[in-house]
Design a protein around this motif. Structure first.
Motif, PDB file in Angstrom:
ATOM      1  N   GLY A 161      47.746   3.321  30.738  1.00  0.00           N
ATOM      2  CA  GLY A 161      46.518   2.803  31.327  1.00  0.00           C
ATOM      3  C   GLY A 161      46.196   3.426  32.660  1.00  0.00           C
ATOM      4  O   GLY A 161      45.173   3.109  33.284  1.00  0.00           O
ATOM      5  N   ASP A 162      47.043   4.359  33.118  1.00  0.00           N
ATOM      6  CA  ASP A 162      46.800   5.046  34.382  1.00  0.00           C
ATOM      7  C   ASP A 162      46.128   6.389  34.143  1.00  0.00           C
ATOM      8  O   ASP A 162      46.509   7.140  33.239  1.00  0.00           O
ATOM      9  CB  ASP A 162      48.114   5.262  35.144  1.00  0.00           C
ATOM     10  CG  ASP A 162      48.602   3.998  35.813  1.00  0.00           C
ATOM     11  OD1 ASP A 162      47.762   3.292  36.398  1.00  0.00           O
ATOM     12  OD2 ASP A 162      49.804   3.714  35.744  1.00  0.00           O
ATOM     13  N   LEU A 163      45.140   6.699  34.970  1.00  0.00           N
ATOM     14  CA  LEU A 163      44.471   7.992  34.925  1.00  0.00           C
ATOM     15  C   LEU A 163      45.246   8.970  35.793  1.00  0.00           C
ATOM     16  O   LEU A 163      45.607   8.653  36.929  1.00  0.00           O
ATOM     17  CB  LEU A 163      43.035   7.866  35.429  1.00  0.00           C
ATOM     18  CG  LEU A 163      42.118   6.971  34.586  1.00  0.00           C
ATOM     19  CD1 LEU A 163      40.799   6.755  35.300  1.00  0.00           C
ATOM     20  CD2 LEU A 163      41.873   7.599  33.216  1.00  0.00           C
ATOM     21  N   ALA A 164      45.510  10.149  35.253  1.00  0.00           N
ATOM     22  CA  ALA A 164      46.346  11.109  35.963  1.00  0.00           C
ATOM     23  C   ALA A 164      45.988  12.526  35.541  1.00  0.00           C
ATOM     24  O   ALA A 164      45.196  12.744  34.610  1.00  0.00           O
ATOM     25  CB  ALA A 164      47.827  10.828  35.672  1.00  0.00           C
ATOM     26  N   SER A 165      46.591  13.467  36.235  1.00  0.00           N
ATOM     27  CA  SER A 165      46.467  14.871  35.849  1.00  0.00           C
ATOM     28  C   SER A 165      47.813  15.537  36.074  1.00  0.00           C
ATOM     29  O   SER A 165      48.644  15.044  36.843  1.00  0.00           O
ATOM     30  CB  SER A 165      45.375  15.583  36.668  1.00  0.00           C
ATOM     31  OG  SER A 165      45.731  15.614  38.042  1.00  0.00           O
ATOM     32  N   MET A 166      48.027  16.649  35.379  1.00  0.00           N
ATOM     33  CA  MET A 166      49.263  17.416  35.541  1.00  0.00           C
ATOM     34  C   MET A 166      48.928  18.824  36.020  1.00  0.00           C
ATOM     35  O   MET A 166      48.021  19.466  35.481  1.00  0.00           O
ATOM     36  CB  MET A 166      50.029  17.502  34.222  1.00  0.00           C
ATOM     37  CG  MET A 166      51.382  18.200  34.352  1.00  0.00           C
ATOM     38  SD  MET A 166      52.198  18.498  32.754  1.00  0.00           S
ATOM     39  CE  MET A 166      51.315  19.966  32.193  1.00  0.00           C
ATOM     40  N   GLY A 167      49.637  19.274  37.037  1.00  0.00           N
ATOM     41  CA  GLY A 167      49.445  20.639  37.516  1.00  0.00           C
ATOM     42  C   GLY A 167      50.129  21.636  36.605  1.00  0.00           C
ATOM     43  O   GLY A 167      50.924  21.286  35.731  1.00  0.00           O
ATOM     44  N   GLU A 168      49.841  22.909  36.823  1.00  0.00           N
ATOM     45  CA  GLU A 168      50.455  23.976  36.027  1.00  0.00           C
ATOM     46  C   GLU A 168      51.977  23.943  36.120  1.00  0.00           C
ATOM     47  O   GLU A 168      52.673  24.333  35.178  1.00  0.00           O
ATOM     48  CB  GLU A 168      49.935  25.341  36.487  1.00  0.00           C
ATOM     49  CG  GLU A 168      48.462  25.589  36.228  1.00  0.00           C
ATOM     50  CD  GLU A 168      48.174  25.967  34.783  1.00  0.00           C
ATOM     51  OE1 GLU A 168      49.142  26.137  34.015  1.00  0.00           O
ATOM     52  OE2 GLU A 168      46.984  26.082  34.429  1.00  0.00           O
ATOM     53  N   ASP A 169      52.493  23.464  37.257  1.00  0.00           N
ATOM     54  CA  ASP A 169      53.947  23.448  37.467  1.00  0.00           C
ATOM     55  C   ASP A 169      54.623  22.187  36.936  1.00  0.00           C
ATOM     56  O   ASP A 169      55.833  22.032  37.063  1.00  0.00           O
ATOM     57  CB  ASP A 169      54.265  23.616  38.955  1.00  0.00           C
ATOM     58  CG  ASP A 169      53.567  22.578  39.837  1.00  0.00           C
ATOM     59  OD1 ASP A 169      52.910  21.674  39.277  1.00  0.00           O
ATOM     60  OD2 ASP A 169      53.681  22.677  41.068  1.00  0.00           O
ATOM     61  N   GLY A 170      53.828  21.263  36.371  1.00  0.00           N
ATOM     62  CA  GLY A 170      54.430  20.064  35.795  1.00  0.00           C
ATOM     63  C   GLY A 170      54.508  18.875  36.725  1.00  0.00           C
ATOM     64  O   GLY A 170      55.066  17.840  36.359  1.00  0.00           O
ATOM     65  N   PHE A 171      53.951  18.998  37.936  1.00  0.00           N
ATOM     66  CA  PHE A 171      53.882  17.850  38.835  1.00  0.00           C
ATOM     67  C   PHE A 171      52.660  17.011  38.478  1.00  0.00           C
ATOM     68  O   PHE A 171      51.573  17.543  38.267  1.00  0.00           O
ATOM     69  CB  PHE A 171      53.793  18.317  40.291  1.00  0.00           C
ATOM     70  CG  PHE A 171      55.115  18.704  40.890  1.00  0.00           C
ATOM     71  CD1 PHE A 171      55.751  17.896  41.822  1.00  0.00           C
ATOM     72  CD2 PHE A 171      55.745  19.886  40.513  1.00  0.00           C
ATOM     73  CE1 PHE A 171      56.974  18.257  42.357  1.00  0.00           C
ATOM     74  CE2 PHE A 171      56.962  20.261  41.049  1.00  0.00           C
ATOM     75  CZ  PHE A 171      57.582  19.441  41.973  1.00  0.00           C
TER      76      PHE A 171
END
Length: 534
Positions: free
Chosen positions: A411-421
């Motif tokens: 239920g959380d909105l998020a994003s992932m960087g190219e490095d996996g963070f």
């Protein structure tokens, strides 16, 4: 994960840490017993004037378990604990688990109405609390069907708790526990999205999370010898996670009974803890404390933040003032801790770090949840790990809505960087849609926290006939005099026009939970009722 599938974040694990971890199949009581057997004379708990070694703590646990079993306690019984942080809480917890019982977590600040819901929903037939909470039990109308164990956490001379421990019963009969199947804890959700639900956490869920986290932090810690500041409430899952963590280290759990910065600072100065699992609001309060000295926090080896997003500016201020990094992580009642910032090497301030060993994570589209999104795009965070809950107590429909093919939809909105963070943007239900644009409260709050006069801030949407929703900010000022116009000017220089708050309100304080988390939903409800002018 069944095998070590390559993920970008694996490159940032400390040297020697594998994506796979060996997790023992044991109960939580056996986990506790193992530490007590290996380190019997080490200090386990300091609770004001009370100090328990591991052998003394185990003896108290076993004596209470025997007293409970003598009174008819059966495997699967639910025992509700409504106590502040205390050694008595720890004893009740492990005594119940030894007997194969289920601990039901209850916030001591709950009203009679909230207590009644949890007792009825869980089917609890045992209740542990201080005497003042006993009145709430009476008011529920359920007292006749529940065995009440009264605790006086400030004394060992009154209350039925210490009477039961002082009784001489034969050692409790061993109970067979299946760690993967048997529920250890019912952790009730906050109810911000509806009626509070009981999260079923098995022995294996909780044990797994300790062993997932341990390799990531172990290189800078020692066994035994560490001291953990026990300020996160034990009735909150963050508190249970930190308790289990210090047991793994055979360290000392230093109890802080309530969330008060003066009390916390006093305990820090007296006992010099080395591990600080804090909440963002506590870090804010410490930074603003007029008597804080740099040496006050010099004993800490590890500072961690949980329960809510940590504003970037707060982390940077803390680093400047103390020289310490705050290691931010991410977790939830349904999945425990799944992400954390590496304690060595790369630190990405403003992110929740990377998935722990044995944990997989991805970002999926919000509309259907079926399509994995590429790095950089915002969607819903879903996770898979051995710490993921068994489900919601007696609620298969809600369980099916969030557990799909082994993945937990957070239920959380998020994003992932190219490095996996990974970075958390906000809750799906908190996203503001203003004139068709998606607005994330956390982004605006970050900008507000950068202003030198802003102590705390909470942003949310309120109804708007023209835009659908408009952005409101409620702010606590560090000092009087700052005006709405100055805040608007600050935001206009740093945010797109549709993100700039159109309603600003100043308050003396913000509503908070027992762990210091700002209660956005309370402010939202007020805004809805008053049209935004509350």
């Amino acid at each position: 994960m069944k095998e070590a599938e390559i993920r970008p974040w694996h490159a940032f694990y400390p040297d020697g840490v594998s994506p796979l971890v060996e997790i023992p199949s044991i109960s939580l009581y056996e986990f506790f017993k193992r530490t007590a057997s290996q380190y019997p004379d080490e200090k386990a708990v300091i609770d004001g004037e009370k100090t328990f070694t591991y052998s003394q703590l185990k003896e108290a646990v076993d004596r209470l378990a025997a007293a409970l079993q003598h009174r008819g306690f059966q495997k699967g019984d639910r025992l509700a604990i409504m106590l502040p942080n205390s050694v008595e809480y720890v004893i009740c917890l492990f005594a119940t688990l030894r007997l194969g019982g289920i601990v039901v977590q209850v916030n001591p600040m709950y009203t009679t109405h909230e207590l009644k819901h949890i007792l009825e929903d869980s089917g609890s037939i045992w209740f542990v609390s201080e005497g003042v909470q006993g009145a709430k039990l009476e008011q529920t109308g359920m007292a006749e069907s529940i065995t009440f164990l009264q605790v006086d956490t400030l004394s060992d001379e009154s209350g039925t708790f210490y009477q039961w421990i002082s009784e001489n019963h034969a050692d409790a009969t061993n109970v067979e526990i299946a760690p993967r199947e048997d529920v250890a804890l019912l952790q009730y959700t906050g109810g911000t999205t509806g009626r509070s639900k009981g999260v079923m956490l098995t022995h294996s869920n909780l044990i797994s999370n300790v062993f997932q986290n341990f390799p990531v932090i172990s290189k800078q810690l020692q066994i035994p010898g560490e001291r953990l500041l026990g300020i996160a409430p034990l009735f909150h899952i963050f508190g249970i996670v930190t308790l289990n963590r210090i047991l793994m280290l055979a360290g000392t759990y230093i109890i802080v009974r309530r969330f008060k910065v003066d009390q916390a600072l006093e305990v820090i100065r007296q006992y010099r803890p080395t591990i600080f699992p804090g909440m963002p609001t506590l870090y804010v309060a410490l930074l603003q404390h007029p008597e804080l000295k740099k040496d006050d926090l010099s004993s800490f080896k590890l500072c961690q933040s949980g329960t809510a997003p940590l504003p970037i500016e707060v982390a940077q201020q803390f680093k400047r003032k103390t020289g310490l990094n705050i290691i931010e992580g991410y977790g939830l009642s349904e999945g425990l801790v799944t992400h954390g910032t590496p304690t060595t090497g790369a630190i990405r301030v403003g992110t929740i770090g990377i998935p722990l060993p044995e944990c997989d994570a991805k970002i999926v589209d919000v509309a259907t949840g079926r399509h994995e999104l590429p790095p950089g795009e915002t969607g819903e965070l879903v996770v898979k790990a051995p710490s993921i809950m068994k489900g919601y107590w007696r609620n298969p429909q809600e369980t099916a809505a969030v557990l799909k093919d082994g993945w937990l939809f957070t239920g959380d909105l998020a994003s992932m960087g190219e490095d996996g963070f990974f970075s958390i943007v906000g809750r799906k239900k908190e996203m503001i849609i203003a004139s068709g644009y998606n607005v994330y409260p956390s982004e605006i709050e970050e900008v507000l926290y950068q202003h030198e006069a802003v102590s705390e801030a909470c942003v949310f949407g309120i109804p708007d006939e023209y835009r659908g929703e408009t952005v409101k900010a409620v702010i606590v000022r560090k000092y009087p005099g700052i005006t709405e116009e100055e805040i608007l000017e600050w935001c206009n220089q740093r945010l797109a026009r549709y993100k700039v708050p159109r309603v600003i309100q100043f308050r003396e304080e913000l509503p908070k939970s027992a762990v210091g988390k700002i209660l956005r939903r309370v402010l939202v409800d007020e805004g809805v009722r008053t049209g935004g002018d509350s």
